[in-house]
Design a protein around this motif. Structure first.
Motif, PDB file in Angstrom:
ATOM      1  N   THR A   5      -4.249  -1.918  -9.823  1.00  0.00           N
ATOM      2  CA  THR A   5      -4.497  -2.828  -9.481  1.00  0.00           C
ATOM      3  C   THR A   5      -5.022  -2.296  -8.050  1.00  0.00           C
ATOM      4  OG1 THR A   5      -1.904  -3.389 -10.208  1.00  0.00           O
ATOM      5  CG2 THR A   5      -2.754  -4.104  -7.384  1.00  0.00           C
ATOM      6  N   MET A   6      -4.380  -1.021  -7.894  1.00  0.00           N
ATOM      7  CA  MET A   6      -5.327  -0.788  -6.375  1.00  0.00           C
ATOM      8  C   MET A   6      -6.800  -0.115  -6.989  1.00  0.00           C
ATOM      9  SD  MET A   6      -5.615  -0.480  -3.043  1.00  0.00           S
ATOM     10  CE  MET A   6      -4.215  -1.366  -2.896  1.00  0.00           C
ATOM     11  N   ARG A   7      -7.104   0.320  -8.084  1.00  0.00           N
ATOM     12  CA  ARG A   7      -8.117   1.315  -8.398  1.00  0.00           C
ATOM     13  C   ARG A   7      -9.045   0.147  -8.675  1.00  0.00           C
ATOM     14  NH1 ARG A   7      -6.550   2.736 -13.618  1.00  0.00           N
ATOM     15  NH2 ARG A   7      -8.264   3.259 -14.057  1.00  0.00           N
ATOM     16  N   ALA A   8      -8.430  -1.529  -8.563  1.00  0.00           N
ATOM     17  CA  ALA A   8      -9.812  -2.447  -8.935  1.00  0.00           C
ATOM     18  C   ALA A   8     -10.137  -2.967  -7.653  1.00  0.00           C
ATOM     19  CB  ALA A   8      -8.443  -3.331  -9.941  1.00  0.00           C
ATOM     20  N   PHE A   9     -10.020  -2.396  -6.755  1.00  0.00           N
ATOM     21  CA  PHE A   9      -9.410  -3.183  -5.631  1.00  0.00           C
ATOM     22  C   PHE A   9     -10.849  -2.038  -5.255  1.00  0.00           C
ATOM     23  CE2 PHE A   9      -5.802  -4.888  -5.056  1.00  0.00           C
ATOM     24  CZ  PHE A   9      -6.262  -6.429  -4.009  1.00  0.00           C
ATOM     25  N   ALA A  10     -10.405  -0.747  -5.291  1.00  0.00           N
ATOM     26  CA  ALA A  10     -12.029  -0.223  -5.258  1.00  0.00           C
ATOM     27  C   ALA A  10     -12.914   0.285  -6.590  1.00  0.00           C
ATOM     28  CB  ALA A  10     -10.454   1.694  -5.518  1.00  0.00           C
ATOM     29  N   PHE A  11     -12.635  -0.259  -7.331  1.00  0.00           N
ATOM     30  CA  PHE A  11     -13.773  -0.482  -8.479  1.00  0.00           C
ATOM     31  C   PHE A  11     -14.849  -1.430  -7.724  1.00  0.00           C
ATOM     32  CE2 PHE A  11     -16.406  -0.519 -12.136  1.00  0.00           C
ATOM     33  CZ  PHE A  11     -16.533   0.362 -12.608  1.00  0.00           C
ATOM     34  N   PHE A  12     -14.174  -2.326  -7.342  1.00  0.00           N
ATOM     35  CA  PHE A  12     -15.359  -3.646  -6.804  1.00  0.00           C
ATOM     36  C   PHE A  12     -15.853  -3.096  -5.914  1.00  0.00           C
ATOM     37  CE2 PHE A  12     -15.339  -8.323  -8.920  1.00  0.00           C
ATOM     38  CZ  PHE A  12     -16.369  -8.138  -8.727  1.00  0.00           C
ATOM     39  N   ALA A  13     -15.005  -2.398  -4.995  1.00  0.00           N
ATOM     40  CA  ALA A  13     -15.447  -2.367  -3.601  1.00  0.00           C
ATOM     41  C   ALA A  13     -16.833  -1.108  -3.403  1.00  0.00           C
ATOM     42  CB  ALA A  13     -14.193  -1.320  -2.551  1.00  0.00           C
ATOM     43  N   GLN A  14     -16.251   0.036  -3.964  1.00  0.00           N
ATOM     44  CA  GLN A  14     -17.580   0.913  -4.193  1.00  0.00           C
ATOM     45  C   GLN A  14     -18.764   0.760  -4.911  1.00  0.00           C
ATOM     46  OE1 GLN A  14     -16.756   4.460  -2.745  1.00  0.00           O
ATOM     47  NE2 GLN A  14     -15.159   3.322  -2.097  1.00  0.00           N
ATOM     48  N   GLN A  15     -18.547  -0.290  -6.218  1.00  0.00           N
ATOM     49  CA  GLN A  15     -19.493  -0.236  -7.357  1.00  0.00           C
ATOM     50  C   GLN A  15     -20.312  -1.577  -7.164  1.00  0.00           C
ATOM     51  OE1 GLN A  15     -20.402   2.009  -9.781  1.00  0.00           O
ATOM     52  NE2 GLN A  15     -18.989   3.175  -8.814  1.00  0.00           N
TER      53      GLN A  15
ATOM     54  N   ALA B 157      -3.054   8.327  -6.858  1.00  0.00           N
ATOM     55  CA  ALA B 157      -4.323   7.127  -7.699  1.00  0.00           C
ATOM     56  C   ALA B 157      -4.319   6.502  -6.932  1.00  0.00           C
ATOM     57  CB  ALA B 157      -4.258   7.144  -9.297  1.00  0.00           C
ATOM     58  N   ALA B 158      -3.557   5.777  -6.806  1.00  0.00           N
ATOM     59  CA  ALA B 158      -3.056   4.248  -5.972  1.00  0.00           C
ATOM     60  C   ALA B 158      -3.763   4.904  -4.709  1.00  0.00           C
ATOM     61  CB  ALA B 158      -1.720   3.716  -5.893  1.00  0.00           C
ATOM     62  N   ILE B 159      -3.449   5.574  -3.910  1.00  0.00           N
ATOM     63  CA  ILE B 159      -3.834   5.779  -2.823  1.00  0.00           C
ATOM     64  C   ILE B 159      -4.788   6.869  -2.853  1.00  0.00           C
ATOM     65  CG2 ILE B 159      -3.106   7.846  -0.708  1.00  0.00           C
ATOM     66  CD1 ILE B 159      -0.727   6.953  -1.186  1.00  0.00           C
ATOM     67  N   PHE B 160      -6.124   7.376  -3.802  1.00  0.00           N
ATOM     68  CA  PHE B 160      -6.629   8.123  -3.190  1.00  0.00           C
ATOM     69  C   PHE B 160      -7.474   6.470  -3.608  1.00  0.00           C
ATOM     70  CE2 PHE B 160      -4.800  12.142  -4.745  1.00  0.00           C
ATOM     71  CZ  PHE B 160      -4.465  12.501  -3.263  1.00  0.00           C
ATOM     72  N   ALA B 161      -7.549   6.078  -4.461  1.00  0.00           N
ATOM     73  CA  ALA B 161      -8.515   4.639  -4.913  1.00  0.00           C
ATOM     74  C   ALA B 161      -8.711   4.415  -3.355  1.00  0.00           C
ATOM     75  CB  ALA B 161      -7.625   4.422  -5.778  1.00  0.00           C
TER      76      ALA B 161
ATOM     77  N   LEU C   1     -11.604  -8.359   1.250  1.00  0.00           N
ATOM     78  CA  LEU C   1     -10.694  -6.898  -0.123  1.00  0.00           C
ATOM     79  C   LEU C   1     -10.793  -6.031   1.190  1.00  0.00           C
ATOM     80  CD1 LEU C   1     -12.560  -5.368  -2.548  1.00  0.00           C
ATOM     81  CD2 LEU C   1     -11.684  -4.153  -1.006  1.00  0.00           C
ATOM     82  N   LYS C   2     -11.112  -5.504   1.870  1.00  0.00           N
ATOM     83  CA  LYS C   2     -10.970  -4.473   2.596  1.00  0.00           C
ATOM     84  C   LYS C   2      -9.782  -5.035   3.696  1.00  0.00           C
ATOM     85  CE  LYS C   2     -12.012  -1.556   5.567  1.00  0.00           C
ATOM     86  NZ  LYS C   2     -13.576  -0.229   6.823  1.00  0.00           N
ATOM     87  N   ALA C   3      -9.541  -6.160   4.456  1.00  0.00           N
ATOM     88  CA  ALA C   3      -8.002  -6.379   4.284  1.00  0.00           C
ATOM     89  C   ALA C   3      -6.753  -6.271   4.004  1.00  0.00           C
ATOM     90  CB  ALA C   3      -8.520  -7.594   4.995  1.00  0.00           C
ATOM     91  N   LYS C   4      -7.039  -6.516   2.381  1.00  0.00           N
ATOM     92  CA  LYS C   4      -6.086  -6.347   2.201  1.00  0.00           C
ATOM     93  C   LYS C   4      -5.510  -5.060   1.480  1.00  0.00           C
ATOM     94  CE  LYS C   4      -3.430  -9.302  -1.071  1.00  0.00           C
ATOM     95  NZ  LYS C   4      -2.472 -10.530  -0.684  1.00  0.00           N
ATOM     96  N   VAL C   5      -6.638  -4.414   1.697  1.00  0.00           N
ATOM     97  CA  VAL C   5      -5.988  -3.009   1.536  1.00  0.00           C
ATOM     98  C   VAL C   5      -5.475  -2.652   2.688  1.00  0.00           C
ATOM     99  CG1 VAL C   5      -6.970  -0.840   0.473  1.00  0.00           C
ATOM    100  CG2 VAL C   5      -7.875  -3.136  -0.457  1.00  0.00           C
ATOM    101  N   GLU C   6      -5.786  -2.880   3.554  1.00  0.00           N
ATOM    102  CA  GLU C   6      -5.529  -2.372   4.964  1.00  0.00           C
ATOM    103  C   GLU C   6      -3.546  -2.736   5.194  1.00  0.00           C
ATOM    104  OE1 GLU C   6      -8.577  -1.609   7.901  1.00  0.00           O
ATOM    105  OE2 GLU C   6      -8.542  -3.685   8.146  1.00  0.00           O
TER     106      GLU C   6
END
Length: 767
Positions: A487-497, A551-555, A506-511
């Motif tokens: 789940t969190m890796r999906a957020f990270a991939f979209f945000a980074q790429q 993995a979720a945390i580092f993402a 997106l960022k507010a949801k991760v925060e």
């Protein structure tokens, strides 16, 4: 009244013979120490009144349902029977089941039918060992219970052994990373020291706070062993090295995956619920874990000894025909990690596996093709791409490609996925996001005019996740067990790429996610709990969740940025979960039964291992067998070897993924110039495993035209995290290690390390 007992011994140590138990006190009413819940209650007749030791008060359920009342005990307890008193003003229940919770499901231990008595006493023929039970009526009508007493004794496992008073990562810690230990029961302000083993010399000191200590600032450049001491209390010894975790894990990770392959691993027998991997089922995430590992730190895996070889399908018996072999073999000396990636794709295409999660994994293979093609024939890409495109939107699944755990309502990967999986871990939110974004990139690369449809599907999916996922609900996080990291890796991939194209919010949801994770990790273990009043998913062996959580945390931290106020604490929590797996937990044990013989520095392995099972994994190296259960927390080591223990491919792939994201998080590529104007290239990456050995690595220096040369980097010192190389520069060319790269008209050159979404690169001006 008729009664019967259902003894589910196959489910392991939850049901245990009296001979293996050691009672610590006389028989007593365990209900008085438990917490109660119920299906419903009426005004003035709460469920707590059934546990108040007063038969003049009672719990009354609502009507129109099968009423139940459940009791959660403080820890694993030996229950020898129960006494049930119905309130006299009303008929007693004619039938009811006495159940216990195992692997997230209520299982019946005792059944009663044809009851007419107002008071029922049951003595079990065999003790029930559990921490939560419930009584559920077989009829749908209101129930009045004056008192429910559970009889039994607290449980102590004589085989639990003594637990060290100061609990650490038994193997060791990475230099310049968080390093913490747990000191259960010790008062705030108590001093501790780090001692050099052998000499006893004090090399660091600090104070305990919140039943834990921190020595992150202790970064010795030494091969010595150390231990934590406080008064007369000691920890196991440990080491500290530049990349200690990677040193003791990387080889074992691959050896496990090589051996766990179906048909061609260390066992050739065909197994149920198995496709490319034994006991792998359709949601093991192997492909993506291996691609991520290779992409994040390619040099570490390319320099490893090659142990695998191609196993032709036609060398096996007739009934193995067609189970693999559609893809042409890899070339000689192909790294083991690439062989594993090839194997996974070959089985999926050969068997035409069209479950949505199986075919989604193929996107990782296709996306990785530019850095796999060095080892594999082009036919591999063509066959996988053709198959993936042909089934990507197929809504049905073939019977041979699924299993009893399938919850997918349909299998079209362009459809929005709103189904939330169970704690089995079979359907994590957002599992289709990265595959669709990868297919988008592959489509663009291959000139597919429909490529944008993949991006649109991923966008709609993440948009839905931002709007609907409730992080407070543990079923969206830890409740997804070893699959949570997707789940969190999906957020990270979209945000980074796609920093300018991702859905808003997106960022507010991760925060918001990060804040919940920090809140639930405020305890003596820095351990992210399932919920406020629950440490682990009830009844489950959650080993893979602990291993995959980093993995979720580092993402998440790649989205938040290292300067975010929550990022340092999240980093501590990520490393605490690694420490948990290596002995910093209530049992004081490493998660692997064979840890002491297989993992450098480990002193105490898991209590036991499961012999046999669907996967037949017990003889493999680097198996993660078990982890503390809910009844071990917050600090009950005397519970011992309770709950289910069995290795699973899904646990190892979760750890693989964490190691990939950890490598990516700590990999940095920079450059500078010396006084002569030559270029100095600096790479910080998990590559210096042995301070007494030279472990060089090559990075690519490339012109915009595509011409390139390799530059060899060396450690700057024996314990350095950084490798460095020099490139001589003049107006017309670059030189390194006897190689020459003409600059021509180009004004800049690119240096890179890693691949795809984990590539680190920098453009260097050369004129």
């Amino acid at each position: 009244m008729k009664t019967s007992h259902l003894f589910l011994f196959v489910f392991g140590p939850l049901l245990c013979l009296a001979a293996c138990l050691h009672p610590v006190q006389a028989q007593r009413n365990l209900s008085l120490s438990g917490r109660v819940s119920s299906s419903s209650e009426t005004p003035n007749h709460a469920a707590t009144l059934a546990l108040d030791n007063d038969v003049q008060t009672y719990w009354e359920s609502g009507a129109g349902e099968r009423p139940w009342i459940a009791i959660r005990l403080p820890g694993a307890t030996e229950i020898t029977g129960f006494k049930l008193s119905f309130y006299p003003d009303g008929p007693p229940a004619e039938g009811f089941d006495f159940q216990y919770l195992l692997n997230g499901e209520w299982r019946t231990f005792h059944q009663t039918t044809g009851n007419e008595a107002e008071e029922v006493s049951i003595a079990f023929e065999k003790e029930l060992l559990t921490d939560r039970v419930r009584l559920i009526a077989t009829e749908s009508r209101s129930l009045r219970i004056a008192e429910l007493a559970l009889w039994g004794q607290q449980y102590v496992d004589e085989g639990a052994g003594e637990v060290m008073p100061l609990l650490v990562n038994q193997s060791g810690y990475n230099l310049h990373r968080p390093k913490r230990f747990t000191a259960a029961g010790m008062a705030d302000g108590t001093s501790f020291v780090i001692l050099e083993k052998g000499t006893g010399r004090e090399v660091f000191s600090g104070r305990i706070a919140g039943e834990k200590g921190d020595f992150s600032d202790f970064n010795p450049e030494s091969n010595q062993e150390f231990l934590v001491a406080s008064g007369d209390k000691r920890s196991f010894p440990f080491r500290i090295g530049p990349y200690w975790l990677e040193r003791v894990s990387y080889r074992g990770m691959l050896d496990f995956m090589m051996g766990a392959r179906h048909y061609v691993g260390n066992v050739s027998e065909k197994r149920i619920l198995s496709f490319a991997w034994r006991d792998g089922d359709f949601f093991n995430w192997s492909m993506q874990s291996l691609v991520a590992l290779y992409a994040a730190n390619p040099a570490a895996f390319e320099r490893m000894e090659v142990t695998g070889t191609y196993r032709a399908n036609d060398s096996f018996p007739e009934d193995y025909r067609g189970l693999w072999g559609v893809l042409e073999p890899f070339s000689e000396r192909t790294p083991d990690i690439v062989q594993l990636i090839h194997w996974d794709a070959d089985v999926k295409v050969s068997q035409q596996l069209d479950h949505e999660m199986q075919k989604a994994e193929l996107a990782h293979f296709l996306y990785a093709w530019p850095f796999l093609s060095r080892w594999l024939p082009r036919q591999n890409f063509d066959r996988v791409y053709a198959y993936a495109r042909s089934v990507w939107t197929k809504a049905s699944v073939s019977p041979h490609a699924t299993s009893r755990y399938d919850l997918s309502p349909e299998h079209d990967l362009l459809a929005r996925k709103t189904q939330l999986g169970s704690t089995k871990g079979e359907m994590p939110p957002g599992f289709s996001v990265i595959p669709n974004l990868m297919m988008y990139e592959v489509g663009k690369r291959e000139g597919d005019p429909q490529a944008e449809t993949y991006f649109d599907a991923a966008y709609r999916q993440l948009e839905w996740m931002i709007a609907h996922l409730d992080w407070e609900d543990p079923m969206t996080t830890k409740g997804q067990r070893m699959s949570e990291h997707l789940t969190m890796r999906a957020f990270a991939f979209f945000a980074q790429q796609y920093p300018d194209r991702h859905p808003p919010g997106l960022k507010a949801k991760v925060e918001e996610w990060a804040a919940w994770m920090v809140q639930r990790s405020d305890n003596l273990w820095d351990f992210r709990k399932y919920a406020e009043d629950e440490w682990t998913p009830p009844g489950w062996n959650e080993t893979g969740n602990i291993l995959g959580f980093p993995a979720a945390i580092f993402a998440a931290n790649t989205i938040l940025g290292k300067d975010h106020n929550l990022a340092p604490r999240l980093e501590e929590i990520a490393w605490a979960h690694v420490e948990n797996a290596f002995g910093r937990n209530p049992t004081g044990r490493h998660f692997s039964f064979k840890g002491p013989e297989e993992v450098e520095g480990v002193d105490l392995g898991w209590y036991s291992r499961h012999k046999g099972g669907i996967g037949l994994l017990d003889e493999l190296p680097f198996v993660f067998d078990g982890s503390p259960k809910n009844f071990h927390y917050p600090n009950q080591p005397e519970a011992g070897d309770l709950g289910w223990t069995e290795g699973w491919v899904q646990f190892n792939t979760a750890f693989n993924t964490s190691m990939a994201y950890l490598a990516n998080y700590y990999t940095h590529l920079t450059y500078s110039e010396n006084e002569s104007g030559d270029l100095l290239i600096h790479l910080e990456a998990p590559l210096n495993f042995y301070p007494d050995q030279k472990e060089p690595v090559a990075v690519q220096l490339a012109l915009p035209s595509g011409e390139s040369m390799a530059v060899t980097l060396q450690e700057t010192s024996p314990f350095s995290l950084v490798l460095e190389g020099i490139v001589e520069k003049n107006q017309s060319e670059l030189r390194s290690g006897g190689q020459v790269l003409p600059i021509g008209d180009h004004s800049q050159v690119k240096v890179s390390y890693g691949h795809g979404f984990f590539e680190k690169s920098v453009w260097i001006p050369v004129k």
